[in-house]
Design a protein around this motif. Structure first.
Motif, PDB file in Angstrom:
ATOM      1  N   SER A 136       0.802  -1.216   0.000  1.00  0.00           N
ATOM      2  CA  SER A 136       0.000   0.000   0.000  1.00  0.00           C
ATOM      3  C   SER A 136       0.844   1.280   0.000  1.00  0.00           C
ATOM      4  CB  SER A 136      -0.942   0.013   1.206  1.00  0.00           C
ATOM      5  OG  SER A 136      -0.217   0.088   2.415  1.00  0.00           O
ATOM      6  N   VAL A 137       2.162   1.162  -0.057  1.00  0.00           N
ATOM      7  CA  VAL A 137       3.007   2.358  -0.094  1.00  0.00           C
ATOM      8  C   VAL A 137       2.822   3.080  -1.422  1.00  0.00           C
ATOM      9  CG1 VAL A 137       5.389   3.201  -0.097  1.00  0.00           C
ATOM     10  CG2 VAL A 137       4.719   1.384   1.485  1.00  0.00           C
ATOM     11  N   ASP A 138       2.583   4.381  -1.345  1.00  0.00           N
ATOM     12  CA  ASP A 138       2.436   5.193  -2.548  1.00  0.00           C
ATOM     13  C   ASP A 138       3.802   5.303  -3.229  1.00  0.00           C
ATOM     14  OD1 ASP A 138       2.125   7.185  -4.466  1.00  0.00           O
ATOM     15  OD2 ASP A 138       0.891   8.465  -3.179  1.00  0.00           O
ATOM     16  N   PRO A 139       3.938   4.873  -4.490  1.00  0.00           N
ATOM     17  CA  PRO A 139       5.243   4.936  -5.169  1.00  0.00           C
ATOM     18  C   PRO A 139       5.835   6.343  -5.221  1.00  0.00           C
ATOM     19  CG  PRO A 139       3.686   3.595  -6.422  1.00  0.00           C
ATOM     20  CD  PRO A 139       2.903   4.264  -5.332  1.00  0.00           C
ATOM     21  N   ALA A 148       9.013   8.357   6.363  1.00  0.00           N
ATOM     22  CA  ALA A 148       8.862   8.975   5.046  1.00  0.00           C
ATOM     23  C   ALA A 148       8.029   8.123   4.094  1.00  0.00           C
ATOM     24  CB  ALA A 148      10.234   9.246   4.438  1.00  0.00           C
ATOM     25  N   LEU A 149       7.723   6.901   4.466  1.00  0.00           N
ATOM     26  CA  LEU A 149       6.868   6.050   3.643  1.00  0.00           C
ATOM     27  C   LEU A 149       5.433   6.565   3.579  1.00  0.00           C
ATOM     28  CD1 LEU A 149       8.057   2.567   4.943  1.00  0.00           C
ATOM     29  CD2 LEU A 149       8.450   3.460   2.637  1.00  0.00           C
ATOM     30  N   THR A 150       5.051   7.404   4.535  1.00  0.00           N
ATOM     31  CA  THR A 150       3.702   7.965   4.566  1.00  0.00           C
ATOM     32  C   THR A 150       3.684   9.290   3.828  1.00  0.00           C
ATOM     33  OG1 THR A 150       3.180   6.885   6.677  1.00  0.00           O
ATOM     34  CG2 THR A 150       1.831   8.778   6.056  1.00  0.00           C
ATOM     35  N   GLU A 151       3.006   9.334   2.702  1.00  0.00           N
ATOM     36  CA  GLU A 151       2.940  10.533   1.860  1.00  0.00           C
ATOM     37  C   GLU A 151       2.419  11.726   2.662  1.00  0.00           C
ATOM     38  OE1 GLU A 151       2.873  12.888  -1.774  1.00  0.00           O
ATOM     39  OE2 GLU A 151       3.987  11.172  -1.015  1.00  0.00           O
ATOM     40  N   GLY A 152       3.161  12.846   2.583  1.00  0.00           N
ATOM     41  CA  GLY A 152       2.723  14.077   3.224  1.00  0.00           C
ATOM     42  C   GLY A 152       3.033  14.179   4.700  1.00  0.00           C
ATOM     43  N   LYS A 153       3.659  13.172   5.284  1.00  0.00           N
ATOM     44  CA  LYS A 153       3.968  13.225   6.714  1.00  0.00           C
ATOM     45  C   LYS A 153       4.999  14.317   6.979  1.00  0.00           C
ATOM     46  CE  LYS A 153       5.168  10.295  10.676  1.00  0.00           C
ATOM     47  NZ  LYS A 153       3.934  10.682  11.407  1.00  0.00           N
ATOM     48  N   LEU A 154       4.784  15.095   8.031  1.00  0.00           N
ATOM     49  CA  LEU A 154       5.713  16.152   8.392  1.00  0.00           C
ATOM     50  C   LEU A 154       6.889  15.539   9.149  1.00  0.00           C
ATOM     51  CD1 LEU A 154       3.120  18.831   9.547  1.00  0.00           C
ATOM     52  CD2 LEU A 154       4.431  18.824   7.413  1.00  0.00           C
TER      53      LEU A 154
END
Length: 279
Positions: free
Chosen positions: A10-13, A182-188
Motif C-alpha cells: 500500500s506504499v504510494d510509489p 517517510a513512507l507515509t505521503e505528506g507526513k511532516l
C-alpha cells in the motif's frame, strides 16, 4: 502515538521519488519490489571482509542473553526481522554508513558496561535519537545558522529557500526510523541534526564523504553525541521538494513541524572543518 508503517503493497510509489527516500534509489529493488528482500539477500550486499553480518532475528538468536548492541559488538550479528520496514532501513544504513554505525555500536556497548543493560545514560539517549532520526547537515554559509538558532523557519526555508538548492546547506538523512516515517505521503518530518561546517565552494559530493568520516570519527572519539542537547531539531519538510505543499509561503508560516524556540535553549556550534585547505 506510535508510528505504524504502511503495508508494503500500500506504499504510494510517489514517496520514493521525493527526498529523503529518493536519495536511496540505489536500493530501489529492495524498497520497491513486490516481495520483501530476505535477510540472506541483505547480508550478501555487505562486503565479504566486513565483520558485521545480518542474521535473521529468531528466538534462538535472542536467547543468547545479550543486548542487541552487545551481540553486534561481540559476534558481529545484526539481528534483523524479516518483512519489516524499520529493520530494512536499518540494514540500508549499515550498507551506506558502516563507519558511523560501527562507532555508535562501540559507544553504546561502552555505556552499557557502565550503566547496565536496563538503564540509559545521557550519551545513550543522544546516540539512540541520532540512530533513529539523525540527519547529517553540511553548512557552507554560516549566516544560515543564525536563522536556525532562532527557529526562524520562515527565514531558513522560505526567505533563504535558494540556499537549499545551491549547496549552501545540505541535509542527508541517516536515521532509519526517519526513513520509515517517510513512507507515509505528506507526513511532516523532523530530524535530529548534527551540523558540520564546510568551506564555501567545495564540491558537495566530496563534502558528503568528508562529513560522514568526520561524524564517525567524532562519535568514536567521544566528542559527539554525549548529550541529546547536542542535536538540533530540523523540520525536513521545509526543504524544497521534501513535502508536496512547501512550495507555498503559507506552509512556512503555520506548518505544525515548525516549533518555536524553547526559552533558554541554545545549540552548539557546527563541527569545524579542520581538513587542510584544498589547493
Amino acid at each position: 502515538m506510535r508510528y505504524v508503517a504502511p503495508a508494503r503493497s500500500s506504499v504510494d510509489p510517489a514517496v520514493f521519488e521525493r527526498p529523503p527516500l529518493a536519495a536511496w534509489n540505489e536500493y530501489a529493488a529492495l524498497l520497491r519490489g513486490e516481495h520483501w528482500p530476505t535477510v540472506k539477500t541483505l547480508d550478501a550486499l555487505l562486503p565479504l571482509a566486513q565483520r558485521e553480518r545480518f542474521v535473521a532475528q529468531t528466538r534462538a538468536v535472542l536467547d543468547d542473553g545479550l543486548h542487541y548492541e552487545q551481540r553486534i559488538h561481540a559476534h558481529g550479528a545484526i539481528a534483523t526481522r524479516e518483512a519489516n520496514w524499520h529493520d530494512l532501513f536499518n540494514a540500508l544504513a549499515w550498507l551506506r554508513y558502516p563507519a558511523i554505525k560501527r562507532a555508535l555500536n562501540a559507544q553504546q556497548v561502552a555505556e552499557i558496561a557502565l550503566m547496565g543493560p536496563s538503564t540509559r545514560s545521557r550519551p545513550q539517549y543522544a546516540m539512540t535519537h541520532f540512530d533513529e532520526a539523525g540527519v547529517l547537515v553540511a553548512v557552507r554559509d554560516p549566516a544560515l545558522l543564525a536563522l536556525w538558532d532562532a527557529h526562524d523557519w520562515h527565514g531558513l526555508f522560505w526567505r533563504r529557500r535558494e540556499a537549499w538548492l545551491d549547496g549552501s546547506i545540505h541535509a542527508e538523512v541517516f536515521g532509519h526510523a526517519l526513513l520509515e516515517h517517510a513512507l507515509t505521503e505528506g507526513k511532516l518530518l523532523v530530524g535530529k541534526a548534527l551540523v558540520f561546517a564546510c568551506a564555501a565552494g567545495d564540491d558537495p559530493a566530496g563534502d558528503d564523504a568528508s562529513v560522514t568520516a568526520r561524524c564517525a570519527a567524532g562519535i568514536a572519539d567521544g566528542s559527539l553525541l554525549r548529550d541529546p542537547l547536542q542535536l538540533r531539531p530540523l523540520p525536513l519538510s521545509g526543504i524544497p521538494g521534501w513535502h508536496p505543499d512547501n512550495g507555498a509561503e503559507a506552509f512556512h508560516r503555520d506548518a505544525e513541524c515548525y516549533q518555536p524556540l524553547r526559552e533558554g535553549r541554545s545549540y552548539p556550534p557546527p563541527v569545524p572543518d579542520i581538513a587542510s585547505p584544498r589547493s
